[in-house]
Scaffold this motif. Structure first.
Motif, short mmCIF file in Angstrom:
data_model
loop_
_atom_site.label_atom_id
_atom_site.label_comp_id
_atom_site.label_asym_id
_atom_site.label_seq_id
_atom_site.Cartn_x
_atom_site.Cartn_y
_atom_site.Cartn_z
N ALA A 212 0.82 -1.22 0.00
CA ALA A 212 0.00 0.00 0.00
C ALA A 212 0.85 1.26 0.00
CB ALA A 212 -0.93 -0.01 1.22
N HIS A 213 2.17 1.14 -0.23
CA HIS A 213 2.99 2.34 -0.11
C HIS A 213 2.71 3.34 -1.22
CE1 HIS A 213 5.36 0.24 -3.21
NE2 HIS A 213 5.92 1.44 -3.47
N GLU A 214 2.17 2.87 -2.34
CA GLU A 214 1.87 3.82 -3.42
C GLU A 214 0.70 4.72 -3.05
OE1 GLU A 214 1.16 1.51 -6.85
OE2 GLU A 214 3.28 0.92 -7.13
N ARG A 215 -0.11 4.28 -2.09
CA ARG A 215 -1.24 5.11 -1.66
C ARG A 215 -0.80 6.12 -0.59
NH1 ARG A 215 -4.81 0.34 0.41
NH2 ARG A 215 -5.92 2.08 1.42
N PHE A 216 0.48 6.04 -0.19
CA PHE A 216 0.97 6.97 0.86
C PHE A 216 2.07 7.85 0.24
CE2 PHE A 216 3.55 8.29 4.48
CZ PHE A 216 2.58 8.68 5.39
N PRO A 217 1.81 9.13 0.03
CA PRO A 217 2.81 10.00 -0.62
C PRO A 217 4.01 10.24 0.30
CG PRO A 217 0.96 11.30 0.15
CD PRO A 217 0.58 9.88 0.40
N GLY A 218 5.18 10.00 -0.21
CA GLY A 218 6.38 10.24 0.58
C GLY A 218 7.61 9.62 -0.05
N ILE A 219 8.73 9.65 0.66
CA ILE A 219 10.03 9.15 0.18
C ILE A 219 10.37 7.88 0.94
CG2 ILE A 219 12.47 9.67 -0.09
CD1 ILE A 219 11.71 12.64 -0.10
N VAL A 220 10.64 6.81 0.19
CA VAL A 220 11.03 5.53 0.79
C VAL A 220 12.51 5.60 1.17
CG1 VAL A 220 11.26 3.06 0.46
CG2 VAL A 220 9.30 4.27 -0.51
N HIS A 221 12.80 5.29 2.44
CA HIS A 221 14.19 5.33 2.93
C HIS A 221 14.75 3.94 3.22
CE1 HIS A 221 14.85 9.69 3.39
NE2 HIS A 221 13.54 9.75 3.66
N ALA A 222 13.87 2.96 3.48
CA ALA A 222 14.37 1.62 3.80
C ALA A 222 13.21 0.65 3.80
CB ALA A 222 15.06 1.61 5.17
N THR A 223 13.55 -0.62 3.79
CA THR A 223 12.54 -1.68 3.89
C THR A 223 12.97 -2.64 4.99
OG1 THR A 223 13.68 -3.07 2.27
CG2 THR A 223 12.01 -1.54 1.44
N SER A 224 12.01 -3.41 5.49
CA SER A 224 12.33 -4.39 6.52
C SER A 224 13.04 -5.59 5.90
CB SER A 224 11.03 -4.83 7.21
OG SER A 224 10.20 -5.53 6.30
N ALA A 225 13.58 -6.44 6.73
CA ALA A 225 14.30 -7.61 6.25
C ALA A 225 13.40 -8.55 5.48
CB ALA A 225 14.93 -8.34 7.44
N SER A 226 12.12 -8.62 5.85
CA SER A 226 11.18 -9.51 5.15
C SER A 226 10.59 -8.88 3.91
CB SER A 226 10.06 -9.92 6.11
OG SER A 226 9.29 -8.78 6.50
#
Length: 819
Positions: A212-226
Motif C-alpha cells: 500500500a505504499h503507493e497510496r501513501f505519498p512520501g520518500i522511501v528510505h528503507a525496507t524491513s528484512a522480510s
C-alpha cells in the motif's frame, strides 16, 4: 671517583642483576597497589636515586605516607586517565573530544583534592607536599570545564548562548515533526504496518505496508528484512525534516567550536596540567609504597654518608667505605609469597668478603638476594625488609652471578657462562659496588675451582667491592683464618631433625652435611659408608672441626637465650615489686589522710563543745549549766592532753631517728615529724627556720630543729607489752573513728562478715579499745542485720548504735566494748 651518569654505574641494576634478584617482582608488587594507570606505569619503571640527598628525599616521602596511613589519613589516590597523548595533541592545536576533556576535568579535580589534603598536612608531610605540589590556578580551568558539562557527561546547554538557542530550536522542530507523525498515524492507520514512527538515516519515517505504499505519498528510505514493511518519510514532513538536519549540523558545528575553545583553555596551562598529572602519579606511587611497607612489615634504615660515587660533593678524604647492616633481614619476595621467613642479621662492607657456607636448601642464596634487594630498594626510595636499627649505604651498582646461564644457542655451558659473568663483574667492580656470587667457581674441577674462587675473591676485595659469595669449598672457608678481609658465615643445620634452620650465623663456617642429607633422602647406608672411606683425612678433620664449632655456637645461643629469658623474668619481677611498693606507699598515704581527717573532725567537735559551754555560761547560768559546761571542758581537756584522743599513738617504731641537715631541706623533701609520729613532705620553707609540712590532708607549721630524717633507726629489742589505744573520748557518746578501730565488711557474705567482726572484737579487746566501727554499707540490709544481730549476742559488746551523719549513717554500726 667522579659519578658519570653515562658510565657503567648509571643504572645500579643491570639486566643480569634485575633477573637474578627478580627486581621486577618488587616493582610489580608496588604497581599492584597503585590506583591509577599512570601510577602503575611509573611504579613499573621506578627510578633510582642518583645522589644521597635524592634518596633521602624519596625515603622521607614514603615515610610520611606510612605515618599518614597509620594515622588513618592515607594519601588520596584515584584512578585518573592517562592523558599524555591528549595533551600532546592539545599542544599542537588539535581539539580534544568530549571524553578527553572530561578526563582532563577529572585529573584537575583529583589534583585539587590532593593539593587541599597536603596543604592541611604541610607541617607533618613537608616532603610529600613539595613533591606533589600543583598549580592552584588550575582550579579556574577545572571550573570552566565543569560548567560546560552536565552530570551525565554531555555538553551542557550553558556551554554557549548559541548552543542553547540551537538546541531549543531543534527541540521545537522535533516536537512539530512528532505531532505531525502522530496525526498521520491516526489518519492512515489502515495502510500502516503498526502504530509507531521511527528514524532512518536521520529522517523521521512511518512503517507502511509494502502493498500500500503507493497510496501513501512520501520518500522511501528503507525496507524491513522480510520486505513486508516500507519505511516512508511523509512528503508533508520533508521540509521540516530538512530543517531538522540543518539544525543538527549547526548544533554539531557549535559543539565542535566549544570543544576547540575548551581545548584552547586547557592549552593555556598545558604544562601545569601535565605537571599535575605527574604529581598525581607520584603521589599514587608513594601511597602504594606505604601499603607495601605495611603488607611486608618494611622499615626505614639509616643511610650513612660516605658512598664513594653517589656523594659527588664529598672530598676524597671525607669518603668512607660503604657498608650494609641488616638487623633481622628478610627476603621481601618470600614474605610477599606468604612464606614464613626466618630473619637473620647480615653485615658487609667495601673491601671485604663474606663467605657463606652450609647445606643446600639452607638459605645461602636467600641471604645473597636479601642483601641485593635491600641495596636496590634504598636506591629506589623504598624501605627494606628488616628491623629498626638497620643501616644501608647507597651502592653505585649491584653485580650478581646467581643462577644458571647455560645457553645452548651460544654454545655456553653452565661453567662457561659463569666464568663470562665473572669476567664482566671483575671489570666493573670498584669502590661502591656490591657483588653477590652464588656457588663461586662451581661446576668444574674442585681443586681448580677452589683456586679460581680464592683468586677472584682476592681481586674483588682489592678493587674495593663489597662481596658476598656462597660456597662448599673448604679452602674458601679457611681464607678467613689468615686474612682479615674475609669473614665466614653459615646457615645452620639441625642434625637432630636433619633439616636446615635457615638462620645465618656470622663468624663460623658451615658444614655442607652432604652425607647427612643423602642419608635423610634414602641413600643406602652401605653407599654412605663407602663415601666416608673415600673422604680424605683432611676433609674429615675439617668437617669435624666445622661441626664442633657449629655445636658450640648452638650451645652458646641456647645459653644466651636462657640468659635473656632470665633477664626478662627479672625485669618483670622488678616491675611487679616496684608496683607493689608503690601500692603500699599509696595505702600508707591513704591511712595518714584518713587519720588526719578523723583528728580534724574530732577537733571540730571539741570546738563545738567549747562554744556550747561558752553559750551556757553567758547571761545567768544555772547550776546545771555550770556543771554541763564543766563536763564539756573536762572532756575537751582530756582529748587534747598528752595521752588523749587527739594525740597519735606510737606504732611500735623505735623512738630515735637521725637528725636532719638544714641545708638539705627543699620543697618536696620527706621528713619525720615527732609531733605527728609520721612522715610528711615539705611544702614551703619559711623564714626563721620555720617550715610548712603536709602529712596527707593534715598541714602544720614547725621548726627545722623539731624535724628528724626519714631513715629508720636500728631496731631495739623490747619486751612485748600490751598496747592500749584510748580511741574514745572521756565522754563515750563522742567516739572518734580511726583506721585502727574500724573494720570494712563490705562485699563479704553474711557468714564471712560475722566471722570477721568477731575476730575484730577479739583484737580490739586485746588492744584496749573502747569503741569499734563496723562498716557494712547499706545495700539490701541483709549484711547489716546479720552483723548487728551477732554484735547484740556478743558477750564483749556493751551497747551499739547506727553511725551518725558524719560517720556513715546506717551503713556503719558503732559498738562499745565491755571493760
Amino acid at each position: 671517583m667522579e659519578y658519570n651518569p653515562e658510565g657503567p654505574f648509571a643504572d645500579p641494576c643491570p639486566t643480569k642483576t634485575r633477573a637474578d634478584l627478580e627486581w621486577d617482582r618488587i616493582l610489580e608488587a608496588l604497581a599492584e597497589r597503585c590506583a591509577s594507570r599512570a601510577g602503575k606505569r611509573l611504579a613499573r619503571a621506578l627510578p633510582f636515586a642518583s645522589t644521597r640527598a635524592e634518596a633521602l628525599t624519596m625515603l622521607a616521602e614514603v615515610r610520611e605516607a606510612v605515618e599518614l596511613a597509620r594515622a588513618g589519613e592515607p594519601v588520596p589516590a584515584r584512578d585518573v586517565a592517562e592523558l599524555e597523548d591528549a595533551l600532546d595533541r592539545a599542544r599542537i592545536g588539535a581539539s580534544l573530544a568530549n571524553e578527553e576533556l572530561r578526563a582532563v576535568l577529572g585529573l584537575l579535580e583529583a589534583a585539587r583534592t590532593a593539593r587541599q589534603y597536603l596543604q592541611s598536612r604541610r607541617q607533618i608531610a613537608p616532603a610529600l607536599y613539595a613533591a606533589c605540589a600543583t598549580n592552584p590556578e588550575l582550579d579556574t580551568v577545572a571550573r570552566d570545564l565543569a560548567a560546560a558539562f552536565d552530570p551525565d557527561g554531555t555538553l551542557s546547554d550553558r556551554a554557549s548562548p548559541r548552543l542553547e538557542a540551537l538546541r531549543a530550536e531543534r527541540r521545537a522542530v522535533r516536537d512539530r515533526l512528532v505531532r505531525r507523525l502522530e496525526d498521520l498515524i491516526q489518519k492512515h492507520e489502515d495502510i500502516l504496518q503498526d502504530r509507531y514512527w521511527t528514524e532512518r538515516d536521520g529522517r523521521y519515517v512511518l512503517p507502511v505496508r509494502s502493498d500500500a505504499h503507493e497510496r501513501f505519498p512520501g520518500i522511501v528510505h528503507a525496507t524491513s528484512a522480510s520486505g513486508a514493511t516500507v519505511f516512508v518519510e511523509p512528503r508533508v514532513l520533508v521540509e521540516t525534516g530538512n530543517r531538522m538536519k540543518m539544525v543538527d549540523a549547526e548544533v554539531a558545528r557549535e559543539e565542535q567550536a566549544i570543544y576547540a575553545a575548551l581545548t584552547a583553555r586547557v592549552a593555556e596551562d598545558i604544562e601545569s596540567v601535565a605537571a599535575a598529572a605527574r604529581a598525581l602519579a607520584h603521589a599514587d606511587v608513594r601511597s602504594a609504597a606505604a601499603r607495601l611497607a605495611r603488607d611486608l612489615d618494611l622499615t626505614f634504615p639509616d643511610v650513612p654518608e660516605g658512598a664513594f660515587a653517589l656523594d659527588r660533593g664529598a672530598s676524597e678524604g671525607a669518603a668512607r667505605p660503604i657498608s650494609i647492616e641488616l638487623v633481622g633481614g628478610r627476603h621481601p619476595l618470600l614474605a610477599l609469597d606468604g612464606v614464613k621467613v626466618v630473619p637473620s642479621d647480615l653485615s658487609m662492607s667495601a673491601g671485604r668478603a663474606m663467605i657463606v657456607s652450609g647445606p643446600n636448601a639452607g638459605g645461602k642464596t636467600v641471604a645473597l638476594k636479601t642483601l641485593g634487594l635491600a641495596a636496590l630498594m634504598v636506591r629506589a626510595g623504598l624501605p627494606v625488609a628488616a628491623r629498626d636499627g638497620s643501616r644501608v649505604a647507597l651502592f653505585d651498582v649491584v653485580l650478581t652471578d646467581v643462577g644458571d646461564d647455560q645457553n645452548l644457542h651460544k654454545n655456553l655451558s653452565t661453567f662457561s657462562a659463569h666464568v663470562k659473568n665473572l669476567g664482566r663483574i671483575l671489570g666493573e667492580t670498584r669502590p661502591g659496588a656490591l657483588v653477590l656470587l652464588d656457588e663461586l667457581a662451581g661446576g668444574t674441577d674442585p681443586r681448580e675451582g677452589e683456586a679460581l674462587a680464592a683468586a677472584v675473591l682476592d681481586s674483588l676485595c682489592a678493587r674495593g667491592g663489597a662481596v658476598a659469595c656462597t660456597t662448599h669449598y673448604e679452602g674458601l672457608k679457611a681464607l678467613a683464618l689468615g686474612d682479615q678481609r674475609f669473614e665466614n658465615a653459615s646457615v645452620g643445620f639441625d642434625l637432630a631433625t636433619m633439616s636446615p634452620t635457615f638462620r645465618l650465623v656470622v663468624g663460623v663456617p658451615g658444614a655442607s652435611s652432604a652425607l647427612a642429607v643423602a642419608r635423610q633422602f634414602g641413600i643406602p647406608g652401605t653407599v654412605l659408608e663407602r663415601a666416608e672411606r673415600f673422604l680424605t683425612k683432611e676433609a674429615v678433620t675439617f668437617e669435624q672441626m666445622v661441626e664442633k664449632l657449629s655445636a658450640e655456637r648452638r650451645a652458646l645461643e641456647l645459653a644466651r637465650e636462657d640468659a635473656e629469658r632470665e633477664a626478662a623474668a627479672s625485669r618483670a619481677k622488678r616491675r611487679e615489686l616496684e608496683g607493689e611498693l608503690e601500692r603500699l606507699r599509696e595505702k600508707e598515704r591513704g591511712v595518714i589522710t584518713r587519720e588526719g581527717e578523723a583528728l580534724l573532725a574530732s577537733l571540730r567537735r571539741a570546738r563545738e563543745d567549747l562554744k556550747a559551754a561558752q553559750s551556757r555560761l553567758r547571761g545567768k547560768p544555772t547550776e546545771d549549766d555550770v556543771r554541763a559546761a564543766a563536763r564539756a571542758m573536762d572532756a575537751v581537756g582530756q582529748k587534747t592532753s598528752l595521752g588523749g584522743e587527739l594525740e597519735l599513738r606510737p606504732r611500735d617504731e623505735p623512738p630515735a631517728r637521725p637528725a636532719i641537715d638544714p641545708a638539705a631541706i627543699r620543697v618536696g623533701t620527706r621528713v619525720y615529724v615527732p609531733r605527728l609520729r609520721a612522715e610528711a613532705e615539705v611544702v614551703e620553707v619559711l623564714s626563721g627556720g620555720q617550715l610548712r609540712v603536709a602529712a596527707g590532708a593534715l598541714k602544720l607549721t614547725t621548726s627545722i630543729a623539731e624535724l628528724r630524717g626519714t631513715g629508720a633507726p636500728p631496731a631495739a629489742a623490747a619486751p612485748p607489752q600490751r598496747r592500749v589505744d584510748l580511741d574514745a573520748a572521756a565522754d563515750p557518746d563522742v567516739p572518734i573513728q580511726t583506721a585502727d578501730n574500724t573494720v570494712d565488711l563490705r562485699g563479704l557474705r553474711a557468714h564471712e562478715a560475722v566471722a570477721m567482726a568477731e575476730q575484730f572484737l577479739d583484737r580490739s579487746l586485746g588492744a584496749g579499745r573502747r569503741v569499734t566501727f563496723f562498716v557494712h554499707g547499706h545495700g539490701t540490709g541483709a549484711l547489716r542485720d546479720a552483723v548487728r544481730e551477732a554484735l547484740r549476742g556478743s558477750p564483749y559488746v556493751a551497747r551499739l548504735r547506727p553511725g551518725g551523719p558524719s560517720e556513715g549513717g546506717d551503713g556503719v554500726t558503732v559498738a562499745w566494748l565491755k571493760w
